[in-house]
Structures are given as C-alpha cells and as structure tokens.
Enzyme design. Structure first.
Site, PDB file in Angstrom:
ATOM      1  N   ASP A 153      -9.490   7.439 -25.891  1.00 35.19           N
ATOM      2  CA  ASP A 153     -10.259   7.568 -27.174  1.00 35.19           C
ATOM      3  C   ASP A 153      -9.328   7.733 -28.156  1.00 35.19           C
ATOM      4  O   ASP A 153      -9.518   8.433 -29.291  1.00 35.19           O
ATOM      5  CB  ASP A 153     -11.231   8.697 -26.975  1.00 35.19           C
ATOM      6  CG  ASP A 153     -12.381   8.410 -28.258  1.00 35.19           C
ATOM      7  OD1 ASP A 153     -12.245   7.475 -28.615  1.00 35.19           O
ATOM      8  OD2 ASP A 153     -13.029   9.459 -28.466  1.00 35.19           O
ATOM      9  N   HIS A 186     -10.591   3.015 -22.757  1.00 34.43           N
ATOM     10  CA  HIS A 186     -11.313   3.535 -24.212  1.00 34.43           C
ATOM     11  C   HIS A 186     -10.369   3.425 -25.160  1.00 34.43           C
ATOM     12  O   HIS A 186      -9.531   4.722 -25.143  1.00 34.43           O
ATOM     13  CB  HIS A 186     -12.332   4.682 -23.970  1.00 34.43           C
ATOM     14  CG  HIS A 186     -13.051   5.072 -25.144  1.00 34.43           C
ATOM     15  ND1 HIS A 186     -14.233   5.030 -24.948  1.00 34.43           N
ATOM     16  CD2 HIS A 186     -12.854   4.886 -26.397  1.00 34.43           C
ATOM     17  CE1 HIS A 186     -14.865   5.262 -26.016  1.00 34.43           C
ATOM     18  NE2 HIS A 186     -13.827   5.429 -26.997  1.00 34.43           N
ATOM     19  N   HIS A 222     -21.499   5.894 -26.003  1.00 33.62           N
ATOM     20  CA  HIS A 222     -21.328   7.180 -26.817  1.00 33.62           C
ATOM     21  C   HIS A 222     -22.524   8.333 -26.678  1.00 33.62           C
ATOM     22  O   HIS A 222     -23.549   8.022 -27.149  1.00 33.62           O
ATOM     23  CB  HIS A 222     -20.905   6.832 -28.193  1.00 33.62           C
ATOM     24  CG  HIS A 222     -20.557   8.103 -28.859  1.00 33.62           C
ATOM     25  ND1 HIS A 222     -19.539   8.528 -29.396  1.00 33.62           N
ATOM     26  CD2 HIS A 222     -21.395   9.365 -29.239  1.00 33.62           C
ATOM     27  CE1 HIS A 222     -19.323   9.539 -29.971  1.00 33.62           C
ATOM     28  NE2 HIS A 222     -20.292  10.116 -29.935  1.00 33.62           N
ATOM     29  N   LYS A 269     -20.756  -1.800 -25.897  1.00 32.31           N
ATOM     30  CA  LYS A 269     -20.673  -0.385 -26.399  1.00 32.31           C
ATOM     31  C   LYS A 269     -22.115   0.051 -27.139  1.00 32.31           C
ATOM     32  O   LYS A 269     -22.384  -0.530 -28.157  1.00 32.31           O
ATOM     33  CB  LYS A 269     -19.612  -0.123 -27.200  1.00 32.31           C
ATOM     34  CG  LYS A 269     -19.530   1.344 -27.784  1.00 32.31           C
ATOM     35  CD  LYS A 269     -19.042   2.274 -26.784  1.00 32.31           C
ATOM     36  CE  LYS A 269     -19.022   3.725 -27.164  1.00 32.31           C
ATOM     37  NZ  LYS A 269     -17.666   4.115 -27.944  1.00 32.31           N
ATOM     38  N   HIS A 274     -15.713   9.370 -22.916  1.00 28.81           N
ATOM     39  CA  HIS A 274     -15.371  10.608 -23.215  1.00 28.81           C
ATOM     40  C   HIS A 274     -16.073  11.914 -23.152  1.00 28.81           C
ATOM     41  O   HIS A 274     -16.588  12.672 -24.022  1.00 28.81           O
ATOM     42  CB  HIS A 274     -14.619  10.436 -24.864  1.00 28.81           C
ATOM     43  CG  HIS A 274     -15.757   9.684 -25.731  1.00 28.81           C
ATOM     44  ND1 HIS A 274     -17.225  10.058 -25.940  1.00 28.81           N
ATOM     45  CD2 HIS A 274     -15.572   8.725 -26.408  1.00 28.81           C
ATOM     46  CE1 HIS A 274     -17.657   9.404 -26.588  1.00 28.81           C
ATOM     47  NE2 HIS A 274     -16.876   8.415 -27.059  1.00 28.81           N
ATOM     48  N   HIS A 328      -9.256   2.891 -29.511  1.00 24.80           N
ATOM     49  CA  HIS A 328      -9.530   2.357 -30.956  1.00 24.80           C
ATOM     50  C   HIS A 328      -8.248   1.837 -31.464  1.00 24.80           C
ATOM     51  O   HIS A 328      -7.309   2.678 -31.808  1.00 24.80           O
ATOM     52  CB  HIS A 328     -10.107   3.509 -31.912  1.00 24.80           C
ATOM     53  CG  HIS A 328     -11.382   3.989 -31.358  1.00 24.80           C
ATOM     54  ND1 HIS A 328     -12.708   3.477 -31.717  1.00 24.80           N
ATOM     55  CD2 HIS A 328     -11.782   4.937 -30.417  1.00 24.80           C
ATOM     56  CE1 HIS A 328     -13.666   4.116 -31.052  1.00 24.80           C
ATOM     57  NE2 HIS A 328     -13.016   4.975 -30.197  1.00 24.80           N
TER      58      HIS A 328
END
Ligand code: DOR
Ligand code: ZN
Length: 346
Positions: free
Chosen positions: A250, A16, A139, A102, A177, A18
């Site tokens: 994350d 995971h 999420h 996602k 997360h 970004h």
C-alpha cells in the site's frame, strides 16, 4: 528466536501499490521495480482507471519509467463504480493484463469519490467476476460518519463482508491492507477464496507512533493504525505461515506538505525500502523463516500465477532511512523517516 545475518528468498511481489501517474512514475516505478517481480497497481487515479482501454494506456505510461533491463511487471486493476457493466469484466479478462477489480466505498479514501455507493449496485458485475475468476480487492471499511474511524474495518466485516461472501461463494476476494484483529481472525477462519494483504506500517507501528507525544502525520494512512493489540494480531497472522496472508505494501506517495497539513492526506510511502521493512518486522517476531512464504509464495499461489524463479539476498547491515525523498518538484517523507533500518538487499 531466529538469529540470521543473511537470508536468500524467492524474488518477492507486491500485491498492492499506488504508483500515481505522469511525472510521479519517474520516482515510483524504479522504487517498485527495485526487487519486486510484479506489483498490483491500484487504479485510484484522477480520473480513475475504469476500463480496459484506460488500463492499457496507464500500463504503457508505467512501462516508460521502468529501468532498462528490469523485468518487473505492473499488474493492472480496474476501479469499480456504480456504473461498471459486466461486459467490462469480460473485456478486462480477455486483455490478459488485468488481474483484479478494486472496490472503494465512495468517499472512503484518496480518489474514491467515484467509488461504489452500495455493494448491491454492482451485483451483476460481481457475478461476472465470479464467472471469469477475477479477484475482487476490497478497501474494507464502511464510510459512515457515525462509525468511529477505528471501528470502520470491523463494522465492514460485520455489515458487508459476511453477506458478500454468502452471496458470491465462488468469488475470490482479497481484503486489502488489513489493520485489525477482527480481520486477521475472519480471514484465518475461512476455508478458501478469501485472503488478505498486510502493509509494513501495520506490522511495524501502532497508533501510539502516530498520536502519542504529538501528531505525526506521516504515519496516517487508511485503514488507520490501531492499538497495539491489533498490531500484534497482524504480526501473528503475517508470520503464521498461513497462505491466506501475503505482502501488499500500500505504498502511497503524497508530498510532505500535503501530509503536514491542517487536513493531511492518507498514505505511507514505503516502496523505497519495502522488503527491508518486512524483513525487520519478521525478525522482530523471530520468524524470518516465514518471510519467503509471505513475500514470495502466498500471493502468486492465491492469484493462480507462477512464483518468481530467481532469488534476492538480504543482509543485516543497519542503515539510515532518509528523512526526505525527491518527488517531482517536492519531497516525500517516507515511512519511518530518519529511523535506522536493519536490512539491506545485496
Ligand atoms: O492510506 C491510504 N492511501 N489508503 C488508501 O486507501 C489510499 C491510499 C492512497 O491512494 O493514497
Ligand atoms: Zn491502497
């Protein structure tokens, strides 16, 4: 208590991350590629990565910033919206480069405005994912202003996750997360098909680090850091050896000024030292022997992919985490900025 000064483990992966886009990739991709074999790349760009064509173009932009000689692989993910069609899932699967979809609850976090407003709106898509064996990455928070921000994950489990698992029993799900004892317990109690990623910030810090003695916005991420009882439950889950818990940083870059702001952005940047953060958390728990499973085995096993075949070696050699990193024309203040870190990769 494990007391090692050197540790060799199978090359880890990040399930995971970004990376953002365009010039940001010049900074984020080399960091991701330092020691990870693969990274699952979040699709919350603006506009989001909603179909296979966009995912392939994004993958090519990412690969342009991969350091020469690196074998690191970006693993692409589609962003689900209320308008995603089941056919999109079949195309994604056929591409061989898209590994998951996602779910962002609309408005819950950074670039989630196009997210899903109600899980029932994407029932046909979830059913197609179940058929095509594409995992759903959650999420896992409700975006409800009437629910306290510290309770949003636990409420998501009660109100939505139980039902989701009941309705789609063969769907592989990763609760991303995780930040609470409720999540750790829920995942541990399921027999199969449900796993969770855990970040370095949720293992090393709790809400006192963020809120006691002044607000420290660089610890602000979503799901938000909670009480130390939750931190302890996450450490116990990560170091338990249970294959349903694995590494997902994350790592989420935001400029220093966008976090030191009257309305600061959510996200902690950790990819400049990710495996080093985890080694420290596992050492503090006396569980360095469990790091390899968490960082290098459980993730590929869950996704049905081969484990990496080479290794990396960590040494205990304290170093100072920088207070700032360059980021385009700005800076990033990384997770644990200015603190001493204990481990380095040799
Ligand atoms: O802290 C976070 N940052 N949580 C998220 O869900 C999104 C991420 C980001 O993209 O900045
Ligand atoms: Zn994320």
């Amino acid at each position: 208590m494990t007391n090692k000064i050197q540790l060799t483990i199978t090359r880890p992966d990040d399930w995971h991350v970004h990376l953002r886009d365009n010039e940001a990739l010049i900074h984020t991709v080399p960091d991701a590629a330092r020691y990870f074999g693969r990274s699952i790349v979040m699709p919350n760009l603006n506009p989001p990565v909603m179909n296979t064509k966009q995912a392939m173009a994004y993958r090519n932009r990412i690969l342009e910033s991969r350091p020469a000689g690196s074998l690191w692989q970006p693993m692409m993910v589609l962003y689900l919206t209320d308008n995603t069609k089941p056919e999109e899932i079949s195309q994604a699967k056929a591409s061989g480069q898209i590994f998951a979809c996602k779910y962002y609850p609309a408005g819950a976090t950074t670039n989630s405005d196009s997210g899903v407003t109600k899980l029932s709106n994407i029932a046909s898509v979830l059913s197609q994912m179940e058929k095509e064996s594409i995992p759903l990455l959650l999420h896992g928070e409700v975006n409800d202003h009437n629910v306290d921000i510290f309770d949003r994950e636990a409420v998501f489990i009660d109100q939505q996750l139980q039902k989701l698992i009941h309705n789609f029993p063969e769907l592989n799900i990763v609760l991303e997360h995780i930040s609470s004892k409720e999540s750790a317990q829920f995942v541990a109690e399921r027999p199969h098909g449900l796993a969770a990623t855990i970040t370095p910030q949720h293992l090393l810090y709790n809400r006192n680090h963020m809120l006691a003695g002044g607000i420290k916005p660089h610890y602000y991420c979503l799901p938000i850091l909670k009480r130390d009882v939750h931190q302890k439950a996450l450490i116990a889950a990560a170091t338990s050896g249970d294959p349903r818990f694995f590494l997902g940083t994350d790592s989420a870059p935001h400029t220093t000024c966008s976090k030191e702001n009257a309305c600061g952005c959510a996200g902690c940047y950790s990819n400049h030292a990710a495996i080093e953060f985890y080694a420290e958390a596992f050492e503090l728990a006396g569980a360095l022997d469990k790091l390899e499973g968490f960082a290098s085995h459980h993730g590929p096993d869950f996704y049905g992919l081969p484990r990496n075949i080479d290794t990396i070696t960590l040494k205990k050699m304290p170093w100072k985490n920088p207070t700032k990193l360059p980021f385009m024309k700005n800076t990033i203040t990384p997770l644990g900025a200015g603190e001493m870190r204990q481990w380095q990769v040799t």
